[in-house]
Design a protein around this motif. Sequence first.
Motif, PDB file in Angstrom:
ATOM      1  N   ARG A  52       0.862  -1.180   0.000  1.00 53.39           N
ATOM      2  CA  ARG A  52       0.000   0.000   0.000  1.00 53.39           C
ATOM      3  C   ARG A  52       0.903   1.235   0.000  1.00 53.39           C
ATOM      4  NH1 ARG A  52      -4.301  -1.853  -1.666  1.00 53.39           N
ATOM      5  NH2 ARG A  52      -5.667  -0.335  -0.643  1.00 53.39           N
ATOM      6  N   THR A  53       0.566   2.217  -0.811  1.00 53.94           N
ATOM      7  CA  THR A  53       1.397   3.416  -0.925  1.00 53.94           C
ATOM      8  C   THR A  53       0.538   4.673  -0.928  1.00 53.94           C
ATOM      9  OG1 THR A  53       1.381   3.332  -3.343  1.00 53.94           O
ATOM     10  CG2 THR A  53       3.196   2.210  -2.226  1.00 53.94           C
ATOM     11  N   GLY A  54       1.150   5.784  -0.556  1.00 47.56           N
ATOM     12  CA  GLY A  54       0.496   7.082  -0.590  1.00 47.56           C
ATOM     13  C   GLY A  54       1.537   8.193  -0.659  1.00 47.56           C
ATOM     14  N   THR A  55       1.076   9.418  -0.816  1.00 45.85           N
ATOM     15  CA  THR A  55       1.975  10.569  -0.921  1.00 45.85           C
ATOM     16  C   THR A  55       1.443  11.694  -0.045  1.00 45.85           C
ATOM     17  OG1 THR A  55       2.460   9.962  -3.230  1.00 45.85           O
ATOM     18  CG2 THR A  55       3.102  12.166  -2.503  1.00 45.85           C
ATOM     19  N   LEU A  56       2.300  12.187   0.832  1.00 44.52           N
ATOM     20  CA  LEU A  56       1.940  13.272   1.744  1.00 44.52           C
ATOM     21  C   LEU A  56       2.403  14.600   1.142  1.00 44.52           C
ATOM     22  CD1 LEU A  56       0.981  14.309   4.583  1.00 44.52           C
ATOM     23  CD2 LEU A  56       3.350  13.913   5.344  1.00 44.52           C
ATOM     24  N   TYR A  57       1.442  15.492   0.880  1.00 43.93           N
ATOM     25  CA  TYR A  57       1.749  16.801   0.310  1.00 43.93           C
ATOM     26  C   TYR A  57       1.625  17.870   1.390  1.00 43.93           C
ATOM     27  CZ  TYR A  57       1.446  14.665  -4.310  1.00 43.93           C
ATOM     28  OH  TYR A  57       1.647  13.872  -5.409  1.00 43.93           O
ATOM     29  N   ILE A  58       2.647  18.728   1.483  1.00 43.65           N
ATOM     30  CA  ILE A  58       2.690  19.827   2.449  1.00 43.65           C
ATOM     31  C   ILE A  58       2.749  21.117   1.630  1.00 43.65           C
ATOM     32  CG2 ILE A  58       3.951  20.813   4.393  1.00 43.65           C
ATOM     33  CD1 ILE A  58       5.242  17.918   4.647  1.00 43.65           C
ATOM     34  N   ASN A  59       1.666  21.855   1.591  1.00 40.41           N
ATOM     35  CA  ASN A  59       1.538  22.970   0.665  1.00 40.41           C
ATOM     36  C   ASN A  59       1.746  24.307   1.367  1.00 40.41           C
ATOM     37  OD1 ASN A  59       0.734  21.264  -1.594  1.00 40.41           O
ATOM     38  ND2 ASN A  59      -1.148  20.924  -0.436  1.00 40.41           N
ATOM     39  N   VAL A  60       2.719  25.059   0.885  1.00 38.99           N
ATOM     40  CA  VAL A  60       3.061  26.369   1.441  1.00 38.99           C
ATOM     41  C   VAL A  60       2.152  27.427   0.821  1.00 38.99           C
ATOM     42  CG1 VAL A  60       4.859  28.133   1.625  1.00 38.99           C
ATOM     43  CG2 VAL A  60       5.444  25.710   1.863  1.00 38.99           C
ATOM     44  N   ALA A  61       1.585  28.286   1.659  1.00 34.95           N
ATOM     45  CA  ALA A  61       0.728  29.363   1.163  1.00 34.95           C
ATOM     46  C   ALA A  61       1.589  30.467   0.542  1.00 34.95           C
ATOM     47  CB  ALA A  61      -0.114  29.941   2.296  1.00 34.95           C
ATOM     48  N   GLY A  62       1.357  30.734  -0.757  1.00 38.14           N
ATOM     49  CA  GLY A  62       2.058  31.820  -1.422  1.00 38.14           C
ATOM     50  C   GLY A  62       3.537  31.603  -1.625  1.00 38.14           C
ATOM     51  N   GLY A  63       4.025  30.361  -1.529  1.00 35.08           N
ATOM     52  CA  GLY A  63       5.447  30.084  -1.700  1.00 35.08           C
ATOM     53  C   GLY A  63       5.661  28.759  -2.391  1.00 35.08           C
ATOM     54  N   ILE A  64       6.891  28.299  -2.374  1.00 35.33           N
ATOM     55  CA  ILE A  64       7.250  27.040  -3.005  1.00 35.33           C
ATOM     56  C   ILE A  64       7.112  25.917  -1.976  1.00 35.33           C
ATOM     57  CG2 ILE A  64       9.047  25.751  -4.187  1.00 35.33           C
ATOM     58  CD1 ILE A  64       7.982  28.113  -5.765  1.00 35.33           C
ATOM     59  N   SER A  65       6.345  24.909  -2.324  1.00 36.31           N
ATOM     60  CA  SER A  65       6.135  23.779  -1.423  1.00 36.31           C
ATOM     61  C   SER A  65       7.293  22.800  -1.506  1.00 36.31           C
ATOM     62  CB  SER A  65       4.829  23.068  -1.765  1.00 36.31           C
ATOM     63  OG  SER A  65       3.731  23.953  -1.623  1.00 36.31           O
ATOM     64  N   PRO A  66       7.583  22.109  -0.403  1.00 40.14           N
ATOM     65  CA  PRO A  66       8.670  21.131  -0.436  1.00 40.14           C
ATOM     66  C   PRO A  66       8.266  19.887  -1.213  1.00 40.14           C
ATOM     67  CG  PRO A  66       7.531  21.040   1.670  1.00 40.14           C
ATOM     68  CD  PRO A  66       6.940  22.199   0.916  1.00 40.14           C
ATOM     69  N   ARG A  67       9.226  19.037  -1.462  1.00 42.58           N
ATOM     70  CA  ARG A  67       8.922  17.773  -2.138  1.00 42.58           C
ATOM     71  C   ARG A  67       8.007  16.937  -1.247  1.00 42.58           C
ATOM     72  NH1 ARG A  67      14.885  15.888  -4.402  1.00 42.58           N
ATOM     73  NH2 ARG A  67      15.559  17.967  -5.110  1.00 42.58           N
ATOM     74  N   PRO A  68       7.096  16.171  -1.847  1.00 39.76           N
ATOM     75  CA  PRO A  68       6.187  15.349  -1.046  1.00 39.76           C
ATOM     76  C   PRO A  68       6.919  14.210  -0.343  1.00 39.76           C
ATOM     77  CG  PRO A  68       5.918  14.886  -3.381  1.00 39.76           C
ATOM     78  CD  PRO A  68       6.829  16.066  -3.299  1.00 39.76           C
ATOM     79  N   VAL A  69       6.281  13.707   0.690  1.00 36.23           N
ATOM     80  CA  VAL A  69       6.819  12.584   1.459  1.00 36.23           C
ATOM     81  C   VAL A  69       6.151  11.304   0.975  1.00 36.23           C
ATOM     82  CG1 VAL A  69       7.063  11.578   3.768  1.00 36.23           C
ATOM     83  CG2 VAL A  69       7.199  14.075   3.456  1.00 36.23           C
ATOM     84  N   MET A  70       6.960  10.311   0.600  1.00 37.92           N
ATOM     85  CA  MET A  70       6.425   9.045   0.106  1.00 37.92           C
ATOM     86  C   MET A  70       6.094   8.126   1.278  1.00 37.92           C
ATOM     87  SD  MET A  70       6.643  10.139  -2.861  1.00 37.92           S
ATOM     88  CE  MET A  70       5.833   8.730  -3.621  1.00 37.92           C
ATOM     89  N   LEU A  71       4.913   7.525   1.228  1.00 35.89           N
ATOM     90  CA  LEU A  71       4.419   6.649   2.287  1.00 35.89           C
ATOM     91  C   LEU A  71       4.296   5.227   1.755  1.00 35.89           C
ATOM     92  CD1 LEU A  71       1.490   8.951   3.522  1.00 35.89           C
ATOM     93  CD2 LEU A  71       3.893   8.984   4.260  1.00 35.89           C
ATOM     94  N   ALA A  72       4.685   4.253   2.572  1.00 36.01           N
ATOM     95  CA  ALA A  72       4.597   2.858   2.139  1.00 36.01           C
ATOM     96  C   ALA A  72       4.335   1.967   3.340  1.00 36.01           C
ATOM     97  CB  ALA A  72       5.878   2.424   1.432  1.00 36.01           C
ATOM     98  N   GLY A  73       3.544   0.925   3.132  1.00 35.79           N
ATOM     99  CA  GLY A  73       3.262  -0.072   4.149  1.00 35.79           C
ATOM    100  C   GLY A  73       2.735  -1.326   3.471  1.00 35.79           C
ATOM    101  N   ARG A  74       2.517  -2.363   4.263  1.00 35.06           N
ATOM    102  CA  ARG A  74       2.028  -3.621   3.699  1.00 35.06           C
ATOM    103  C   ARG A  74       0.965  -4.202   4.625  1.00 35.06           C
ATOM    104  NH1 ARG A  74       3.816  -6.522  -0.430  1.00 35.06           N
ATOM    105  NH2 ARG A  74       3.133  -8.704  -0.588  1.00 35.06           N
ATOM    106  N   GLY A  75      -0.216  -4.436   4.071  1.00 38.49           N
ATOM    107  CA  GLY A  75      -1.282  -5.056   4.850  1.00 38.49           C
ATOM    108  C   GLY A  75      -1.110  -6.569   4.896  1.00 38.49           C
ATOM    109  N   LYS A  76      -1.482  -7.152   6.050  1.00 41.66           N
ATOM    110  CA  LYS A  76      -1.352  -8.605   6.174  1.00 41.66           C
ATOM    111  C   LYS A  76      -2.604  -9.189   6.807  1.00 41.66           C
ATOM    112  CE  LYS A  76       0.911  -8.562  10.710  1.00 41.66           C
ATOM    113  NZ  LYS A  76       2.041  -9.047  11.512  1.00 41.66           N
TER     114      LYS A  76
END
Length: 571
Positions: free
Chosen positions: A547-571
């Motif tokens: 399972r994967t996802g992407t965490l976005y951190i959005n800066v108001a009126g500026g340049i946002s940083p690179r997103p954080v990659m999320l990963a896990g495995r369901g069992k």
Amino acid sequence: MTPFCRLRFRPVVYALAALFAVVGTAAPAWAQFETRATQAVLGESFDLALGDFNHDGILDVTIPAGDSLYILLGNGDGTFRSLVSYPGDFYSIVAADFNNDGNLDLVVAPDGDTVEVFLGNGDGTFQPPKSSPTTSAAGFIAVGDFNGDHKLDIAIIDSPYISVLLGNGDGTFQPPIDNDSFVGPGWLALGDFNNDHLLDVAAIGSFGSSASIGVLLGNGNGTLQSAITQTLSYPPGSVAAADFNGDGNLDVAVGNYFNDGLTVLLGEGNGSFSRAQTYQGGGGAPVIVGQFSPDGSLDVVATPSSGLGAAEFLGNGNGTFQPAEIYASNHGAPAAAGDLNGDHKLDLVLRGNLPEAITSMLNTGTLGFSPSSPLSFPSQLINTSSPSQAVQLTNTGSAAVSISSIKASGSFQVSDTCGGSVPSGGSCTVSVVFGPKSEGQHSGAVTLVDSASSKPQVVELGGAATVAQVLPGSLKFGQQKVGTESAPQVVTVTNEGSAPVTFSSINIAGTDARDFSQTDSCLSGAIVAGGECSINVTFTPKKSGSRTGTLYINVAGGISPRPVMLAGRGK
């Protein structure tokens, strides 16, 4: 295909290029193309034209886009700057001198049963348009002298007609002389196809399941004879005329819509053609003819199957062509050719929609760039250096290319393995690092001075810099039982700038986004300079497996940083 109508997805183009033809088969002499710059235009565009509108010796661009006609003056290096715009919804456009005052004018097909001429002032501005009526709405315009009076006339497609409008020499035209002998016209090429020194018209088009090319011979007074028609094997998209084999008879190159091919038909000198040969790798619209390589033979540039970049067919001088060489671009397809940077090599201007922009691709001679510029760097934290990006330079010529200097500008640093020379068939690497000192968008260039061109060659650079430091850059949750929540993992965001930062949103996206959740302290208010906030992320798998996802951190009126990659495995 249906009979010609005002197809809004079809560009109309006129290349400003000197044409030369020689007899005999030449060895390969590559003309490389690399992207120089992309400039946005306001609204969808369907056509453009090149010309020196202000007499500075540098090619400029005019382009109808949205509800305006834009004039972009050239800087002499393959980039352009906006000057003026004129309101109106225009389709086809051609640059020519219609009143013989030495200034380039513009003839356009507006949204109506007229053509309009903007007379040029010689400084990049134009006078209010003069209108002349047409029988129906014009969707294509070509320029030539049909009656030998040294006043420019126009041939138009105003379906179901191909019409000639004789020029009055003041930017207006006489009533249209209509000819409906060719069914379903979609594109025109002008030339003397029967060697009687009178201007003729070649037309291509489709009607129902049939596709054809026709030549309407001129009578020297603006009237055209009935079309001499031949069947084509593929539905055509565009046509260009030139003498590809040096026998004194005009030939045609036809770009095909559906088979991604270029069909070349050799002229018989009587308005008919023979020996059709189709080359795969590029077609569509438009077909641009010019001497792009230094061997003296005429070449053809068309649109590759991707719809982006250029497909180049180098001519052998005997009516045959070499296989297509593809040069990629992120925006658009070839729309016109001309020497944009004064190095005596034909360059390309690409027209693209979604996003709407024009892009210049410079002819770098025998020195190829891979990937083609510009190089784009993702969000980089200020006062840090990015991983390097590399451009490989390859010498496809028969002699070594000497390199005098390789320098970077702006917030970029460059290193290379090229030394002072690249041997024939050899390659070297230019590596670029982005090291911003301030927040925002940054631009720069790598400039190469080498013997492949009389002018410096440029790799355009771009990058974005943020003040938001995010650690860590990825989260791995390991295995988690389906339906149960993991322990939280923490992402820390630090303001490395000198002013407070506010975040507009924090969200998780991706196919498995619902398997992840977050709570944070970042949205509660501004983060002062040097301050930090935290984001707690948990993993609750809905299904087994990765399972994967992407965490976005959005800066108001500026340049946002690179997103954080999320990963896990369901069992």
